[in-house]
Write a protein that holds these residues in place. Structure first.
Motif, mmCIF file in Angstrom:
data_model
loop_
_atom_site.group_PDB
_atom_site.id
_atom_site.type_symbol
_atom_site.label_atom_id
_atom_site.label_comp_id
_atom_site.label_asym_id
_atom_site.label_seq_id
_atom_site.Cartn_x
_atom_site.Cartn_y
_atom_site.Cartn_z
ATOM 1 N N GLN A 30 0.831 -1.197 0.000
ATOM 2 C CA GLN A 30 0.000 0.000 0.000
ATOM 3 C C GLN A 30 0.870 1.252 0.000
ATOM 4 O OE1 GLN A 30 -2.165 1.025 3.685
ATOM 5 N NE2 GLN A 30 -3.996 1.266 2.421
ATOM 6 N N ILE A 31 0.426 2.261 -0.713
ATOM 7 C CA ILE A 31 1.106 3.553 -0.688
ATOM 8 C C ILE A 31 0.597 4.317 0.519
ATOM 9 C CG2 ILE A 31 1.556 5.708 -1.903
ATOM 10 C CD1 ILE A 31 1.030 4.186 -4.517
ATOM 11 N N LYS A 32 1.423 4.408 1.527
ATOM 12 C CA LYS A 32 1.021 5.090 2.746
ATOM 13 C C LYS A 32 0.982 6.598 2.542
ATOM 14 C CE LYS A 32 2.195 5.556 7.640
ATOM 15 N NZ LYS A 32 3.128 5.135 8.720
ATOM 16 N N THR A 33 2.026 7.115 1.946
ATOM 17 C CA THR A 33 2.132 8.551 1.692
ATOM 18 C C THR A 33 2.781 8.762 0.332
ATOM 19 O OG1 THR A 33 2.481 8.965 4.045
ATOM 20 C CG2 THR A 33 3.011 10.762 2.536
ATOM 21 N N ALA A 34 2.249 9.710 -0.424
ATOM 22 C CA ALA A 34 2.869 10.147 -1.672
ATOM 23 C C ALA A 34 3.090 11.650 -1.576
ATOM 24 C CB ALA A 34 1.996 9.812 -2.864
ATOM 25 N N SER A 35 4.227 12.098 -2.028
ATOM 26 C CA SER A 35 4.517 13.523 -1.915
ATOM 27 C C SER A 35 5.231 14.025 -3.152
ATOM 28 C CB SER A 35 5.364 13.794 -0.667
ATOM 29 O OG SER A 35 6.608 13.144 -0.758
ATOM 30 N N GLY A 55 -6.413 10.245 2.591
ATOM 31 C CA GLY A 55 -6.739 11.474 1.875
ATOM 32 C C GLY A 55 -6.256 12.746 2.546
ATOM 33 N N GLU A 56 -5.643 12.619 3.699
ATOM 34 C CA GLU A 56 -5.150 13.819 4.384
ATOM 35 C C GLU A 56 -4.019 14.445 3.566
ATOM 36 O OE1 GLU A 56 -6.391 10.719 7.428
ATOM 37 O OE2 GLU A 56 -5.136 10.776 5.642
ATOM 38 N N THR A 57 -4.072 15.756 3.433
ATOM 39 C CA THR A 57 -3.072 16.471 2.649
ATOM 40 C C THR A 57 -2.292 17.456 3.508
ATOM 41 O OG1 THR A 57 -4.710 18.131 2.005
ATOM 42 C CG2 THR A 57 -4.379 16.268 0.514
#
Length: 120
Positions: A30-35, A55-57
């Motif tokens: 799973q992609i936990k965070t993408a930046s 969905g938190e940004t």
């Protein structure tokens, strides 16, 4: 082998818009965070925005209100950039944090970057 590929860069006029995409392959995690980050000539790499699984940004103050990060089924993260100016000229990089689950450590991967040039 995990691959992170950015696309959508190019030449855009001042005041214009551009959307960058980040795709990830070679993993079932799973992609936990993408930046997204960027690096202009002679400057250090600068964090721009991130999006988490839920969905938190999070945005850097320097681009807040002009850039929007999002995620869909096809891409790990898109970056919509509006009201571009010459200071936005840079190589833009995508980073993903992959989560193998079960409490195991996560892994970070960077793409090769995509060039964005803002010029008339």
């Amino acid at each position: 082998q995990v691959q992170v590929v950015e696309s959508g860069g190019g030449l855009v006029q001042p005041g214009g818009s551009l959307t960058l995409s980040c795709q990830v392959s070679g993993t079932i995690f799973q992609i936990k965070t993408a930046s997204w980050s960027r690096q202009a000539p002679g400057k250090e790499r600068e964090f721009l925005a991130s999006i988490q699984t839920g969905g938190e940004t999070n945005y850097a103050d320097s681009i807040r209100g002009r850039f929007t990060i999002s995620r869909d089924m096809s891409n790990a993260a898109d970056l919509r950039m509006d009201s571009l100016n010459a200071d936005d000229t840079a190589v833009y990089y995508c980073n993903v944090e992959l989560d193998p689950g079960l409490g195991r450590r996560t892994f970070n991967y960077w793409g090769q970057g995509t060039q964005v040039t803002v010029s008339s």
